[in-house]
Design a protein around this motif. Structure first.
Motif, PDB file in Angstrom:
ATOM      1  N   LEU B  13      36.087  33.578  37.953  1.00  9.56           N
ATOM      2  CA  LEU B  13      36.757  32.749  36.940  1.00  9.56           C
ATOM      3  C   LEU B  13      36.293  31.289  37.005  1.00  9.56           C
ATOM      4  CD1 LEU B  13      40.380  34.228  36.980  1.00  9.56           C
ATOM      5  CD2 LEU B  13      38.652  34.450  35.187  1.00  9.56           C
ATOM      6  N   ILE B  14      36.079  30.797  38.229  1.00  7.57           N
ATOM      7  CA  ILE B  14      35.571  29.420  38.351  1.00  7.57           C
ATOM      8  C   ILE B  14      34.155  29.347  37.762  1.00  7.57           C
ATOM      9  CG2 ILE B  14      34.905  27.578  39.940  1.00  7.57           C
ATOM     10  CD1 ILE B  14      37.105  28.660  41.844  1.00  7.57           C
ATOM     11  N   ALA B  15      33.318  30.328  38.151  1.00 10.53           N
ATOM     12  CA  ALA B  15      31.951  30.361  37.603  1.00 10.53           C
ATOM     13  C   ALA B  15      32.001  30.512  36.085  1.00 10.53           C
ATOM     14  CB  ALA B  15      31.166  31.516  38.228  1.00 10.53           C
ATOM     15  N   GLY B  16      32.913  31.355  35.596  1.00  5.39           N
ATOM     16  CA  GLY B  16      33.052  31.589  34.158  1.00  5.39           C
ATOM     17  C   GLY B  16      33.397  30.320  33.401  1.00  5.39           C
ATOM     18  N   THR B  17      34.265  29.496  34.002  1.00  5.86           N
ATOM     19  CA  THR B  17      34.636  28.236  33.356  1.00  5.86           C
ATOM     20  C   THR B  17      33.419  27.326  33.238  1.00  5.86           C
ATOM     21  OG1 THR B  17      36.809  28.468  34.363  1.00  5.86           O
ATOM     22  CG2 THR B  17      36.250  26.305  33.478  1.00  5.86           C
ATOM     23  N   VAL B 229      34.529  33.133  27.824  1.00 13.74           N
ATOM     24  CA  VAL B 229      34.024  33.688  29.092  1.00 13.74           C
ATOM     25  C   VAL B 229      35.202  34.090  29.986  1.00 13.74           C
ATOM     26  CG1 VAL B 229      32.687  33.231  31.178  1.00 13.74           C
ATOM     27  CG2 VAL B 229      31.873  32.393  28.980  1.00 13.74           C
ATOM     28  N   VAL B 230      36.186  33.202  30.114  1.00 16.54           N
ATOM     29  CA  VAL B 230      37.334  33.517  30.970  1.00 16.54           C
ATOM     30  C   VAL B 230      38.114  34.701  30.396  1.00 16.54           C
ATOM     31  CG1 VAL B 230      39.554  32.619  31.776  1.00 16.54           C
ATOM     32  CG2 VAL B 230      37.501  31.214  31.970  1.00 16.54           C
ATOM     33  N   GLY B 231      38.342  34.688  29.080  1.00 17.15           N
ATOM     34  CA  GLY B 231      39.045  35.794  28.424  1.00 17.15           C
ATOM     35  C   GLY B 231      38.305  37.111  28.616  1.00 17.15           C
ATOM     36  N   GLY B 232      36.997  37.071  28.443  1.00 12.06           N
ATOM     37  CA  GLY B 232      36.178  38.272  28.597  1.00 12.06           C
ATOM     38  C   GLY B 232      36.216  38.796  30.029  1.00 12.06           C
ATOM     39  N   LEU B 233      36.199  37.874  30.998  1.00 14.93           N
ATOM     40  CA  LEU B 233      36.261  38.285  32.409  1.00 14.93           C
ATOM     41  C   LEU B 233      37.574  38.993  32.710  1.00 14.93           C
ATOM     42  CD1 LEU B 233      34.731  35.191  34.265  1.00 14.93           C
ATOM     43  CD2 LEU B 233      33.861  37.528  34.262  1.00 14.93           C
ATOM     44  N   ILE B 234      38.675  38.449  32.180  1.00 16.30           N
ATOM     45  CA  ILE B 234      39.981  39.043  32.435  1.00 16.30           C
ATOM     46  C   ILE B 234      40.047  40.445  31.824  1.00 16.30           C
ATOM     47  CG2 ILE B 234      42.455  38.841  31.928  1.00 16.30           C
ATOM     48  CD1 ILE B 234      41.994  35.736  32.140  1.00 16.30           C
ATOM     49  N   ILE B 235      39.550  40.578  30.598  1.00 17.99           N
ATOM     50  CA  ILE B 235      39.547  41.896  29.943  1.00 17.99           C
ATOM     51  C   ILE B 235      38.673  42.875  30.727  1.00 17.99           C
ATOM     52  CG2 ILE B 235      38.880  43.170  27.855  1.00 17.99           C
ATOM     53  CD1 ILE B 235      39.565  40.599  26.270  1.00 17.99           C
ATOM     54  N   SER B 236      37.504  42.407  31.168  1.00 24.81           N
ATOM     55  CA  SER B 236      36.612  43.325  31.879  1.00 24.81           C
ATOM     56  C   SER B 236      37.201  43.732  33.234  1.00 24.81           C
ATOM     57  CB  SER B 236      35.226  42.712  32.051  1.00 24.81           C
ATOM     58  OG  SER B 236      35.207  41.787  33.105  1.00 24.81           O
ATOM     59  N   PHE B 237      38.008  42.859  33.794  1.00 20.94           N
ATOM     60  CA  PHE B 237      38.687  43.193  35.050  1.00 20.94           C
ATOM     61  C   PHE B 237      39.657  44.358  34.831  1.00 20.94           C
ATOM     62  CE2 PHE B 237      42.450  42.664  37.775  1.00 20.94           C
ATOM     63  CZ  PHE B 237      41.877  42.697  39.035  1.00 20.94           C
ATOM     64  N   TYR B 238      40.466  44.258  33.770  1.00 18.10           N
ATOM     65  CA  TYR B 238      41.470  45.299  33.533  1.00 18.10           C
ATOM     66  C   TYR B 238      40.881  46.584  32.988  1.00 18.10           C
ATOM     67  CZ  TYR B 238      45.168  42.095  34.763  1.00 18.10           C
ATOM     68  OH  TYR B 238      45.974  41.261  35.468  1.00 18.10           O
ATOM     69  N   LEU B 239      39.840  46.469  32.148  1.00 16.61           N
ATOM     70  CA  LEU B 239      39.267  47.682  31.554  1.00 16.61           C
ATOM     71  C   LEU B 239      38.146  48.264  32.407  1.00 16.61           C
ATOM     72  CD1 LEU B 239      39.001  46.731  27.750  1.00 16.61           C
ATOM     73  CD2 LEU B 239      40.862  47.911  28.941  1.00 16.61           C
ATOM     74  N   ASP B 240      37.776  47.527  33.471  1.00 20.35           N
ATOM     75  CA  ASP B 240      36.672  47.954  34.332  1.00 20.35           C
ATOM     76  C   ASP B 240      35.371  48.172  33.542  1.00 20.35           C
ATOM     77  OD1 ASP B 240      35.432  48.495  36.676  1.00 20.35           O
ATOM     78  OD2 ASP B 240      36.010  50.615  36.734  1.00 20.35           O
ATOM     79  N   THR B 241      35.041  47.186  32.694  1.00 21.73           N
ATOM     80  CA  THR B 241      33.806  47.239  31.909  1.00 21.73           C
ATOM     81  C   THR B 241      32.856  46.171  32.430  1.00 21.73           C
ATOM     82  OG1 THR B 241      34.921  45.778  30.350  1.00 21.73           O
ATOM     83  CG2 THR B 241      34.833  48.112  29.756  1.00 21.73           C
ATOM     84  N   PRO B 242      31.534  46.275  32.134  1.00 21.28           N
ATOM     85  CA  PRO B 242      30.622  45.198  32.562  1.00 21.28           C
ATOM     86  C   PRO B 242      31.028  43.878  31.892  1.00 21.28           C
ATOM     87  CG  PRO B 242      29.409  47.035  31.566  1.00 21.28           C
ATOM     88  CD  PRO B 242      30.844  47.330  31.396  1.00 21.28           C
ATOM     89  N   SER B 243      30.970  42.798  32.654  1.00 14.57           N
ATOM     90  CA  SER B 243      31.509  41.527  32.149  1.00 14.57           C
ATOM     91  C   SER B 243      30.731  40.972  30.963  1.00 14.57           C
ATOM     92  CB  SER B 243      31.589  40.511  33.276  1.00 14.57           C
ATOM     93  OG  SER B 243      30.378  40.490  34.022  1.00 14.57           O
TER      94      SER B 243
END
Lengths: 264, 266
Positions: B13-17, B229-243
């Motif tokens: 998340l820090i890198a994503g920001t 980027v942060v939103g996408g990371l959070i979604i990929s975390f929950y859906l277990d998809t590539p970021s």
């Protein structure tokens, strides 16, 4: 009078073609000169040579008495109004920001515009009569207003030499005429003006001299000399221009008629 | 366990920001210059660099950095010489570097799984060392944009006039493309080489529809970049998809939404 621009036997070759051939001409201090000629005659290249962007293969170029590449800080004394087609008009910039760019050359690398730069930009807008449009987006202006904005940008650095490349392309005739009037007003403030244009007819009423270029310098003189000269009739590029844009066609259709006699 | 409970997620998340802010801001120049394709070219070159680094056993980010910077300056150079058109040069470099990357990686035993991560992004892959590098790269990009704000604006809006005014347009163009390269390298771990170019285009294109002032455009695009980027990371975390794909799909959806709403409002 001192020459502001001096070209001696200038030859330019671009991509294997000779674009300018043996051009020798002088623009004296305080003169208003128009450069006319057909498309591809090398008019824009001539401006680029004077600006030092194109180096001639042969010949000498002097601006304010020095080669354009060695002008240093005096480069800011040249104001330039490029062809508008080269600019993206959807660019999200306000008129004042565009005019402020005219100060960038004086500021140099890394220095931000200050209050005095902003003041100079507003004064330039005042001079061209569109100060009230300072906050508009550049894309919102009409053709004539935009042309004035780019002129203001060139004037923001208070230049002594003003170079314009087809400034009235896409501008309606009435707006073009008032643009030329404006240039006359600027000329009175001791600014030397060299303007490339298609608009041969109307412009001859405003300028001191016309230079007719078709790779070579065909004629260079007072407007009434140029439009009646035999050289012009020979040079069919320029004559064709008169026929098509024909605001004063009778002078060219019968080039042997003595205009000065006729005018009396 | 909540998402912030995972150290790898905190780092991502820090890198994503940082990625969102730099890609958003640099993307404004990319979009306004109309050289979206150059972002893709540099990204694929970076992938070639990763492959060589893996083969030589050095840190992949250094390989990516060296390759993408080299391509950035090669593009800046060719665009100044009229012999080849910019797009043609990019088109050749782009395909060749990608091919080189895949070709070389076939000689690297055991790295096949990681390959997917470099192509499409992997949130598990951000190490604390990567994070440090990200801070340095993002810092460089923002310092350059702040110091050369006027110059980059000038060469983007009117390079001809910038040259007339005595600015070193070629060098400045090379520097601006280097910032694109730094942004690509910074984004490589999380977004992947294939999709990083999208991140250089979509936030800026979305912001461009909403504001019409260059300064605001830079800020809004950076903010949108962070959100996406942060939103996408959070979604990929929950859906277990590539970021990478998740981030790009979210960005594209937001772009489409803004376009749709703008069309409907007068």
């Amino acid at each position: 009078m001192k020459p502001v621009v001096e070209l001696v036997d200038v030859w330019v070759e671009l991509g294997g073609h000779t674009v300018l051939e043996a051009i020798t001409m002088r623009v004296e201090e305080g003169e208003f000169v128009s450069v006319v000629g057909p498309n591809g005659a090398g008019k824009t290249t001539l401006l680029k040579v004077i600006l030092g962007l194109v180096a001639p293969q042969r010949g000498e170029v002097r601006v304010f008495g020095r080669p354009p590449r060695d002008l240093g800080r005096d480069r800011a004394r040249i104001g330039y109004v490029p062809q508008v087609e080269e600019i993206d008009l959807r660019f999200p910039l306000r008129v004042i920001d565009v005019v402020l760019m005219g100060r960038y050359g004086i500021l140099g690398l890394g220095r931000r515009p200050r209050r005095e730069d902003r003041r100079a930009a507003l004064e330039a807008l005042e001079l061209v009569g569109i100060r009230e449009l300072a906050g508009k987006l550049i894309g919102e202006l009409s053709g004539g207003q935009r042309q004035r904005a780019f002129l203001a940008r060139a004037l923001a650095a208070k230049p002594k030499l003003l170079l314009l490349d087809e400034p009235t392309t896409g501008v309606d005739p009435a707006a073009s005429e008032s643009f030329y009037e404006l240039l006359r007003k600027i000329q009175e403030e001791d600014v030397t003006i060299l303007m490339v244009t298609h608009d041969v007819g109307v412009v001859s009423r405003y300028v001191d001299k016309v230079a007719c270029i078709n790779r070579r310098l065909v004629v260079h003189g007072r407007p009434e000399e140029v439009v009646t000269s035999e050289a012009l009739a020979e040079m069919y590029g320029c004559a064709a221009l008169f026929f098509h844009h024909g605001r004063i066609p009778h002078m060219v259709v019968r080039p042997h008629t003595d205009f000065r006699e006729e005018g009396k | 366990m909540s998402l912030l409970g995972y150290v790898f997620m905190q780092r991502a998340l820090i890198a994503g920001t940082l990625i969102g802010a730099t890609a958003g801001a640099i993307g404004v120049y990319v979009v306004l210059r109309g050289f979206s394709f150059i972002g893709a070219g540099i990204a694929h070159a970076a992938f070639g660099g990763v492959a060589i680094a893996l083969l030589l056993g050095i840190e992949p980010l250094w390989g990516a950095l060296a390759f993408s910077l080299a391509v950035a300056w090669a593009i800046a150079y060719t665009s100044r010489r009229a012999a080849i058109k910019e797009e043609v040069a990019v088109g050749i470099l782009f395909a060749a570097s990608m091919a080189l990357g895949i070709f070389l990686l076939s000689f690297v035993p055991g790295y096949r799984a990681d390959l997917f991560g470099y192509l499409f992004g992997n949130i598990l892959s951000v190490s604390s060392h990567d994070l440090l590098v990200s801070f340095v790269l993002a810092g460089l990009v923002f310092t350059a944009v702040a110091v050369l704000y006027k110059e980059f604006l000038f060469i983007t809006f009117d390079p001809g006039m910038a040259e007339v005014s005595g600015f070193p347009v070629g060098v400045l163009q090379g520097l601006l493309l280097s910032l694109v390269a730094l942004t690509v390298v910074l984004s490589l771990r999380v977004v992947g080489a294939v999709l990083v170019a999208a991140l250089l285009v979509i936030p800026a294109a979305t912001a461009y529809q909403l504001v019409q002032d260059f300064h605001r455009l830079l800020f809004l695009s950076a903010l949108l970049g962070i959100a996406e980027v942060v939103g996408g990371l959070i979604i990929s975390f929950y859906l277990d998809t590539p970021s990478g794909p998740t981030i790009v799909l979210l960005s594209a959806a937001l772009f489409a939404l803004v376009m749709f709403l703008r069309k409907r409002s007068p």
